[in-house]
Design a protein around this motif. Structure first.
Motif, PDB file in Angstrom:
ATOM      1  N   TYR A   9      63.576  66.430  29.488  1.00  0.00           N
ATOM      2  CA  TYR A   9      62.375  67.055  30.070  1.00  0.00           C
ATOM      3  C   TYR A   9      62.805  67.762  31.358  1.00  0.00           C
ATOM      4  N   SER A  12      61.090  71.934  37.656  1.00  0.00           N
ATOM      5  CA  SER A  12      61.420  71.996  39.085  1.00  0.00           C
ATOM      6  C   SER A  12      60.985  70.714  39.788  1.00  0.00           C
ATOM      7  N   PHE A  13      59.874  70.147  39.375  1.00  0.00           N
ATOM      8  CA  PHE A  13      59.368  68.880  39.935  1.00  0.00           C
ATOM      9  C   PHE A  13      59.365  68.897  41.462  1.00  0.00           C
ATOM     10  N   GLY A  91      55.795  70.404  28.839  1.00  0.00           N
ATOM     11  CA  GLY A  91      54.354  70.156  28.914  1.00  0.00           C
ATOM     12  C   GLY A  91      53.636  71.489  28.818  1.00  0.00           C
ATOM     13  N   ARG A  93      50.136  73.426  29.525  1.00  0.00           N
ATOM     14  CA  ARG A  93      48.817  73.373  30.164  1.00  0.00           C
ATOM     15  C   ARG A  93      47.895  74.407  29.558  1.00  0.00           C
ATOM     16  N   PHE A 126      44.650  66.609  33.936  1.00  0.00           N
ATOM     17  CA  PHE A 126      45.823  67.203  34.579  1.00  0.00           C
ATOM     18  C   PHE A 126      46.087  68.630  34.115  1.00  0.00           C
ATOM     19  N   LEU A 129      46.766  71.233  36.748  1.00  0.00           N
ATOM     20  CA  LEU A 129      47.559  70.755  37.881  1.00  0.00           C
ATOM     21  C   LEU A 129      48.964  71.345  37.873  1.00  0.00           C
ATOM     22  N   SER A 131      52.616  71.863  40.647  1.00  0.00           N
ATOM     23  CA  SER A 131      53.201  71.507  41.939  1.00  0.00           C
ATOM     24  C   SER A 131      52.768  72.500  43.013  1.00  0.00           C
TER      25      SER A 131
HETATM   26  P1  ADP Z   1      55.171  73.345  38.010  1.00  0.00           P
HETATM   27  O1  ADP Z   1      54.635  74.524  37.263  1.00  0.00           O
HETATM   28  O2  ADP Z   1      54.146  72.291  38.250  1.00  0.00           O
HETATM   29  O3  ADP Z   1      56.012  73.690  39.205  1.00  0.00           O
HETATM   30  P2  ADP Z   1      57.615  72.480  36.621  1.00  0.00           P
HETATM   31  O4  ADP Z   1      58.440  73.690  36.576  1.00  0.00           O
HETATM   32  O5  ADP Z   1      58.150  71.365  37.424  1.00  0.00           O
HETATM   33  O6  ADP Z   1      56.100  72.662  37.007  1.00  0.00           O
HETATM   34  O7  ADP Z   1      57.238  72.009  35.153  1.00  0.00           O
HETATM   35  C1  ADP Z   1      58.058  71.340  34.277  1.00  0.00           C
HETATM   36  C2  ADP Z   1      57.347  71.207  32.955  1.00  0.00           C
HETATM   37  O8  ADP Z   1      56.182  70.396  33.090  1.00  0.00           O
HETATM   38  C3  ADP Z   1      56.853  72.499  32.333  1.00  0.00           C
HETATM   39  O9  ADP Z   1      57.010  72.397  30.933  1.00  0.00           O
HETATM   40  C4  ADP Z   1      55.384  72.531  32.699  1.00  0.00           C
HETATM   41  O10 ADP Z   1      54.653  73.289  31.775  1.00  0.00           O
HETATM   42  C5  ADP Z   1      55.044  71.058  32.600  1.00  0.00           C
HETATM   43  N1  ADP Z   1      53.889  70.674  33.401  1.00  0.00           N
HETATM   44  C6  ADP Z   1      53.746  70.777  34.734  1.00  0.00           C
HETATM   45  N2  ADP Z   1      52.539  70.315  35.135  1.00  0.00           N
HETATM   46  C7  ADP Z   1      51.895  69.920  34.006  1.00  0.00           C
HETATM   47  C8  ADP Z   1      50.594  69.379  33.732  1.00  0.00           C
HETATM   48  N3  ADP Z   1      49.717  69.190  34.716  1.00  0.00           N
HETATM   49  N4  ADP Z   1      50.281  69.087  32.454  1.00  0.00           N
HETATM   50  C9  ADP Z   1      51.143  69.324  31.461  1.00  0.00           C
HETATM   51  N5  ADP Z   1      52.377  69.852  31.637  1.00  0.00           N
HETATM   52  C10 ADP Z   1      52.754  70.132  32.892  1.00  0.00           C
END
Ligand code: ADP
Length: 170
Positions: A9, A12-13, A91, A93, A126, A129, A131
């Motif tokens: 998985y 950027s987190f 994930g 959205r 969520f 939602l 970051s």
């Molecule tokens: P962000 O867009 O929050 O900065 P990341 O790049 O860290 O997210 O996302 C990593 C993965 O997690 C991606 O596949 C993103 O679509 C998914 N993701 C992030 N937030 C959510 C959420 N609220 N629900 C479902 N999937 C999510």
């Protein structure tokens, strides 16, 4: 065990949100092993360093024995190959994620034809939602309960305070 199904998985987190954690829990219950991998994203100006982001994810996944946390600066398809994983978990959205994720999945498969991308949806609360939204809310001092895992809220507050101090002392 040769039949272990390991999924990765990536993201950027910055920082890990309750939406991310919901996806992590779901994926961890489907696969034998889940590697959460913090990726360097050249396009983003991060709030937390790679090491800090890894540490935060480790803290909130400590109760999940089949989850490991790593970081990588290489291409995701290459990283997956090295780890012997054929599955990327993403994930999805509501709204804007699909086009971009579809394109990424195709590119990753082109680089590594054995690679599949599997999409999970988080619980509905969520769905909107991200970051970046959380960081924006935090900058205005909004209540972050529910958006971030409880222990991460303080990390974000401290970082904003620190950044403000540095800004003033410039
Ligand atoms: P962000 O867009 O929050 O900065 P990341 O790049 O860290 O997210 O996302 C990593 C993965 O997690 C991606 O596949 C993103 O679509 C998914 N993701 C992030 N937030 C959510 C959420 N609220 N629900 C479902 N999937 C999510």
């Amino acid at each position: 065990m040769t039949n272990m199904k390991t999924a990765i998985y990536p993201g950027s987190f910055d920082p890990v949100t309750s939406g991310h954690l919901n996806i992590i829990r779901r994926a961890a219950s489907v696969f034998d092993e889940l590697i959460v991998c913090v990726m360097v994203n050249a396009g983003k100006n991060p709030m937390f360093t790679l090491a800090e982001r890894v540490d935060m994810i480790r803290r909130v996944t400590a109760d999940l024995p089949n989850v490991t946390v790593d970081c990588s600066e290489e291409l995701l398809a290459e990283y997956a190959r090295k780890k012997g994983s054929r599955v990327i978990v993403k994930g999805l959205r509501a709204g804007s994620d699909f086009e971009n994720e579809f394109q990424m999945a195709m590119i990753n498969r082109k680089i590594n034809p054995e690679l599949d991308t599997m999409f999970l949806t988080a619980e509905h609360q969520f769905t909107y939602l991200s970051s970046s939204t959380v960081k924006e809310l935090a900058a205005y001092g909004a209540d972050l309960t529910g958006f971030l895992p409880e222990t991460i809220i303080q990390d974000v507050r401290d970082r904003i305070k620190k950044n403000r101090k540095e800004e003033i002392n410039k």
